[in-house]
Design a protein around this motif. Structure first.
Motif, mmCIF file in Angstrom:
data_model
loop_
_atom_site.group_PDB
_atom_site.id
_atom_site.type_symbol
_atom_site.label_atom_id
_atom_site.label_comp_id
_atom_site.label_asym_id
_atom_site.label_seq_id
_atom_site.Cartn_x
_atom_site.Cartn_y
_atom_site.Cartn_z
ATOM 1 N N ALA A 78 41.718 55.056 36.489
ATOM 2 C CA ALA A 78 42.112 54.203 35.362
ATOM 3 C C ALA A 78 43.404 54.700 34.718
ATOM 4 C CB ALA A 78 40.985 54.156 34.327
ATOM 5 N N ARG A 85 46.444 46.066 32.630
ATOM 6 C CA ARG A 85 44.994 45.970 32.433
ATOM 7 C C ARG A 85 44.292 45.305 33.605
ATOM 8 N NH1 ARG A 85 45.261 43.584 26.440
ATOM 9 N NH2 ARG A 85 47.266 42.922 27.272
ATOM 10 N N LYS A 89 41.421 47.312 35.756
ATOM 11 C CA LYS A 89 40.051 46.819 35.894
ATOM 12 C C LYS A 89 39.706 46.518 37.350
ATOM 13 C CE LYS A 89 39.244 44.889 31.281
ATOM 14 N NZ LYS A 89 40.217 45.766 30.621
ATOM 15 N N VAL A 129 35.756 50.618 33.266
ATOM 16 C CA VAL A 129 36.336 49.275 33.334
ATOM 17 C C VAL A 129 36.975 48.903 32.004
ATOM 18 C CG1 VAL A 129 35.860 46.821 33.650
ATOM 19 C CG2 VAL A 129 34.760 48.503 35.149
ATOM 20 N N PHE A 130 36.259 49.161 30.908
ATOM 21 C CA PHE A 130 36.775 48.831 29.578
ATOM 22 C C PHE A 130 37.189 50.103 28.860
ATOM 23 C CE2 PHE A 130 34.291 45.074 30.570
ATOM 24 C CZ PHE A 130 35.088 44.051 30.076
ATOM 25 N N VAL A 209 38.309 39.372 38.353
ATOM 26 C CA VAL A 209 38.982 39.985 37.209
ATOM 27 C C VAL A 209 40.495 39.800 37.278
ATOM 28 C CG1 VAL A 209 39.356 42.316 38.133
ATOM 29 C CG2 VAL A 209 38.852 42.025 35.712
#
Length: 216
Positions: A78, A85, A89, A129-130, A209
């Motif tokens: 990440a 973004r 993701k 992921v977030f 996504v």
């Protein structure tokens, strides 16, 4: 969940559902040890030490370590892709999908330890992921924080605040519970081969996504 658009909230609920699905399969396979809910494992680890159940405690310790390793690997990924973004993701979800695929292959070859290792790594990885400012902004594989926020938002609503701010967090919790029900039913029907369903869902999310709308 607050601060994210509806499309990303829906993604979070879908990923929570995926976590519940995989956790139920792992829980049944391991006879009461979780592959995503590490708070529960930590309590079981502590009770195992007190009881002197060293073999059982050793398995839980291994699961805890694997989960952290999964978080670490996905955290590095990440950071390396943090410039965009969508890329971040999709890269993390590609990693989750690859690990679930490895778990599915382990089930296909009847290598249960490989399946357990890979699905635990995948559940750790999913939590990247977030992220905001290098920290997890939505917890996907554990729901204590979501339940606390439900309570806080309900309290605020009763005192005259926004009436429905608790709903996104309820959706997150419901996603995990619903996923766990489906995972238990899938395990009953297919055993560990139910991981192929999780792999397919993760792959679909990794692709989708790329097409979600993101705020500027």
């Amino acid at each position: 969940m607050v601060g994210y658009g509806r499309h990303l909230q829906a993604l979070a609920v879908a990923l929570s559902c995926l976590a519940g699905f995989v956790d139920a399969i792992g829980f049944i396979t391991l006879g009461g040890i979780f592959v995503s809910f590490m708070s529960g494992n930590s309590t079981r680890f502590s009770v195992g030490i007190a009881d002197g159940a060293w073999a059982h405690t050793g398995i839980i310790a291994g699961i805890l370590v694997l989960f952290v390793v999964g978080v670490t690997i996905s955290g590095i990924l990440a950071e390396l892709t943090d410039h965009d973004r969508r890329t971040r993701k999709s890269a993390v979800l590609a990693l989750v999908t690859a690990l679930l695929l490895l778990a599915s292959v382990g089930a296909l070859l009847d290598w249960t330890p490989l399946a357990v290792i890979a699905m635990t790594l995948a559940m750790g990885a999913e939590n990247s992921v977030f992220r905001r400012d290098g920290e997890v902004s939505i917890a996907l594989t554990y729901m204590t924080g979501a339940l606390v926020k439900i309570g806080h938002r309900i309290a605020a609503a009763l005192l005259g605040g926004p009436r429905w701010r608790w709903l996104p967090y309820f959706g997150l919790w419901a996603g995990l519970v619903g996923g766990a029900v489906l995972g238990a039913l899938a395990h009953r029907a297919f055993g560990l081969h139910a991981l192929w369903i999780a792999t397919a869902v993760s792959a679909a999310l990794a692709v989708s996504v790329r097409f979600l709308p993101y705020p500027p």
